[in-house]
Design a protein around this motif. Structure first.
Motif, PDB file in Angstrom:
ATOM      1  N   VAL A  29       0.858  -1.177   0.000  1.00 26.76           N
ATOM      2  CA  VAL A  29       0.000   0.000   0.000  1.00 26.76           C
ATOM      3  C   VAL A  29       0.900   1.235   0.000  1.00 26.76           C
ATOM      4  CG1 VAL A  29      -1.761   1.299   1.270  1.00 26.76           C
ATOM      5  CG2 VAL A  29      -1.799  -1.206   1.295  1.00 26.76           C
ATOM      6  N   GLU A  30       0.590   2.181  -0.877  1.00 26.91           N
ATOM      7  CA  GLU A  30       1.297   3.456  -0.916  1.00 26.91           C
ATOM      8  C   GLU A  30       0.277   4.579  -0.890  1.00 26.91           C
ATOM      9  OE1 GLU A  30       5.295   2.422  -3.466  1.00 26.91           O
ATOM     10  OE2 GLU A  30       3.639   3.401  -4.498  1.00 26.91           O
ATOM     11  N   VAL A  31       0.660   5.672  -0.238  1.00 27.26           N
ATOM     12  CA  VAL A  31      -0.176   6.862  -0.166  1.00 27.26           C
ATOM     13  C   VAL A  31       0.575   7.982  -0.882  1.00 27.26           C
ATOM     14  CG1 VAL A  31      -1.179   8.589   1.379  1.00 27.26           C
ATOM     15  CG2 VAL A  31      -1.176   6.173   2.044  1.00 27.26           C
ATOM     16  N   VAL A  32      -0.104   8.665  -1.780  1.00 24.11           N
ATOM     17  CA  VAL A  32       0.480   9.831  -2.434  1.00 24.11           C
ATOM     18  C   VAL A  32      -0.235  11.055  -1.865  1.00 24.11           C
ATOM     19  CG1 VAL A  32       0.947  11.016  -4.607  1.00 24.11           C
ATOM     20  CG2 VAL A  32       0.956   8.505  -4.524  1.00 24.11           C
ATOM     21  N   THR A  33       0.529  11.949  -1.230  1.00 22.59           N
ATOM     22  CA  THR A  33      -0.052  13.134  -0.602  1.00 22.59           C
ATOM     23  C   THR A  33      -0.352  14.204  -1.648  1.00 22.59           C
ATOM     24  OG1 THR A  33       2.079  14.219  -0.228  1.00 22.59           O
ATOM     25  CG2 THR A  33       1.300  12.693   1.493  1.00 22.59           C
ATOM     26  N   ASP A  34      -1.094  15.228  -1.234  1.00 22.39           N
ATOM     27  CA  ASP A  34      -1.375  16.362  -2.123  1.00 22.39           C
ATOM     28  C   ASP A  34      -0.093  17.010  -2.633  1.00 22.39           C
ATOM     29  OD1 ASP A  34      -4.093  16.051  -1.884  1.00 22.39           O
ATOM     30  OD2 ASP A  34      -4.333  17.619  -0.379  1.00 22.39           O
ATOM     31  N   GLY A  35       0.952  16.950  -1.826  1.00 21.15           N
ATOM     32  CA  GLY A  35       2.234  17.530  -2.210  1.00 21.15           C
ATOM     33  C   GLY A  35       3.063  16.645  -3.122  1.00 21.15           C
ATOM     34  N   GLY A  36       2.534  15.460  -3.455  1.00 20.92           N
ATOM     35  CA  GLY A  36       3.224  14.553  -4.367  1.00 20.92           C
ATOM     36  C   GLY A  36       4.178  13.581  -3.695  1.00 20.92           C
ATOM     37  N   GLU A  37       4.254  13.607  -2.360  1.00 23.79           N
ATOM     38  CA  GLU A  37       5.129  12.672  -1.642  1.00 23.79           C
ATOM     39  C   GLU A  37       4.475  11.292  -1.595  1.00 23.79           C
ATOM     40  OE1 GLU A  37       7.395  12.306   2.680  1.00 23.79           O
ATOM     41  OE2 GLU A  37       5.917  13.889   2.377  1.00 23.79           O
ATOM     42  N   THR A  38       5.247  10.243  -1.877  1.00 20.37           N
ATOM     43  CA  THR A  38       4.748   8.872  -1.809  1.00 20.37           C
ATOM     44  C   THR A  38       5.220   8.240  -0.509  1.00 20.37           C
ATOM     45  OG1 THR A  38       4.790   8.664  -4.218  1.00 20.37           O
ATOM     46  CG2 THR A  38       4.731   6.625  -2.945  1.00 20.37           C
ATOM     47  N   LEU A  39       4.268   7.725   0.266  1.00 22.92           N
ATOM     48  CA  LEU A  39       4.551   7.103   1.559  1.00 22.92           C
ATOM     49  C   LEU A  39       4.158   5.639   1.517  1.00 22.92           C
ATOM     50  CD1 LEU A  39       2.726   9.779   3.754  1.00 22.92           C
ATOM     51  CD2 LEU A  39       5.133   9.780   3.091  1.00 22.92           C
ATOM     52  N   LYS A  40       5.024   4.774   2.016  1.00 19.60           N
ATOM     53  CA  LYS A  40       4.648   3.370   2.170  1.00 19.60           C
ATOM     54  C   LYS A  40       3.737   3.282   3.387  1.00 19.60           C
ATOM     55  CE  LYS A  40       8.733   1.479   0.084  1.00 19.60           C
ATOM     56  NZ  LYS A  40       8.664   0.288  -0.709  1.00 19.60           N
ATOM     57  N   ALA A  41       2.706   2.456   3.288  1.00 15.59           N
ATOM     58  CA  ALA A  41       1.754   2.309   4.390  1.00 15.59           C
ATOM     59  C   ALA A  41       1.471   0.831   4.602  1.00 15.59           C
ATOM     60  CB  ALA A  41       0.461   3.061   4.078  1.00 15.59           C
ATOM     61  N   ARG A  42       0.850   0.538   5.726  1.00 12.74           N
ATOM     62  CA  ARG A  42       0.429  -0.843   5.980  1.00 12.74           C
ATOM     63  C   ARG A  42      -1.026  -0.852   6.426  1.00 12.74           C
ATOM     64  NH1 ARG A  42       1.169  -2.284  11.650  1.00 12.74           N
ATOM     65  NH2 ARG A  42       2.048  -0.491  12.718  1.00 12.74           N
ATOM     66  N   ASP A  43      -1.663  -1.936   6.116  1.00 12.94           N
ATOM     67  CA  ASP A  43      -3.073  -2.150   6.444  1.00 12.94           C
ATOM     68  C   ASP A  43      -3.172  -2.480   7.927  1.00 12.94           C
ATOM     69  OD1 ASP A  43      -5.681  -3.036   6.637  1.00 12.94           O
ATOM     70  OD2 ASP A  43      -5.529  -4.493   5.031  1.00 12.94           O
ATOM     71  N   ILE A  44      -3.903  -1.653   8.685  1.00 15.37           N
ATOM     72  CA  ILE A  44      -4.077  -1.872  10.123  1.00 15.37           C
ATOM     73  C   ILE A  44      -5.340  -2.692  10.389  1.00 15.37           C
ATOM     74  CG2 ILE A  44      -4.437  -0.737  12.361  1.00 15.37           C
ATOM     75  CD1 ILE A  44      -1.642  -0.331  11.183  1.00 15.37           C
ATOM     76  N   GLY A  45      -6.409  -2.384   9.675  1.00 14.20           N
ATOM     77  CA  GLY A  45      -7.666  -3.103   9.856  1.00 14.20           C
ATOM     78  C   GLY A  45      -8.681  -2.686   8.815  1.00 14.20           C
ATOM     79  N   VAL A  46      -9.601  -3.594   8.524  1.00 20.44           N
ATOM     80  CA  VAL A  46     -10.631  -3.321   7.516  1.00 20.44           C
ATOM     81  C   VAL A  46     -11.993  -3.754   8.030  1.00 20.44           C
ATOM     82  CG1 VAL A  46      -9.026  -3.572   5.580  1.00 20.44           C
ATOM     83  CG2 VAL A  46     -10.310  -5.551   6.364  1.00 20.44           C
ATOM     84  N   ASP A  47     -13.017  -3.164   7.453  1.00 23.56           N
ATOM     85  CA  ASP A  47     -14.398  -3.569   7.722  1.00 23.56           C
ATOM     86  C   ASP A  47     -15.122  -3.640   6.385  1.00 23.56           C
ATOM     87  OD1 ASP A  47     -16.897  -4.153   8.694  1.00 23.56           O
ATOM     88  OD2 ASP A  47     -17.250  -2.181   9.544  1.00 23.56           O
ATOM     89  N   PRO A  48     -15.205  -4.834   5.799  1.00 21.69           N
ATOM     90  CA  PRO A  48     -15.854  -4.971   4.491  1.00 21.69           C
ATOM     91  C   PRO A  48     -17.324  -4.523   4.489  1.00 21.69           C
ATOM     92  CG  PRO A  48     -14.620  -6.954   5.030  1.00 21.69           C
ATOM     93  CD  PRO A  48     -14.638  -6.091   6.262  1.00 21.69           C
ATOM     94  N   LYS A  49     -18.017  -4.676   5.617  1.00 21.92           N
ATOM     95  CA  LYS A  49     -19.434  -4.311   5.673  1.00 21.92           C
ATOM     96  C   LYS A  49     -19.645  -2.813   5.439  1.00 21.92           C
ATOM     97  CE  LYS A  49     -23.564  -4.884   8.463  1.00 21.92           C
ATOM     98  NZ  LYS A  49     -24.128  -5.429   9.700  1.00 21.92           N
ATOM     99  N   THR A  50     -18.783  -1.978   6.033  1.00 21.16           N
ATOM    100  CA  THR A  50     -18.900  -0.523   5.842  1.00 21.16           C
ATOM    101  C   THR A  50     -17.942  -0.011   4.771  1.00 21.16           C
ATOM    102  OG1 THR A  50     -17.281  -0.091   7.593  1.00 21.16           O
ATOM    103  CG2 THR A  50     -19.630  -0.116   8.225  1.00 21.16           C
TER     104      THR A  50
END
Length: 72
Positions: A29-50
């Motif tokens: 998972v990567e996040v690209v900020t409004d400023g164009g910076e790319t950050l590596k991220a990790r999945d902490i938790g998910v809720d498929p229902k919502t």
């Protein structure tokens, strides 16, 4: 395969909310900020229902402040 979505930081240290379908079965998972910076991220938790997911990147970021009480 690549998925693209939107989200927002909820803490200065990099916790963000996005959609579950964006990170579902992700190998990385990567996040690209409004400023164009790319950050590596990790999945902490998910809720498929919502269709919500919590991910974590790095710190010192602008974030959305969630109210402690209901609006009047």
């Amino acid at each position: 395969m690549q998925a693209v979505g939107s989200g927002f930081f909820i803490t200065a240290d990099g916790y963000a909310v996005t959609n579950n379908h964006v990170v579902d079965h992700a190998v990385s998972v990567e996040v690209v900020t409004d400023g164009g910076e790319t950050l590596k991220a990790r999945d902490i938790g998910v809720d498929p229902k919502t269709d919500l997911a919590l991910i974590n990147g790095k710190g010192d970021l602008p974030f959305v402040k969630i109210a402690a009480a209901r609006p009047r």
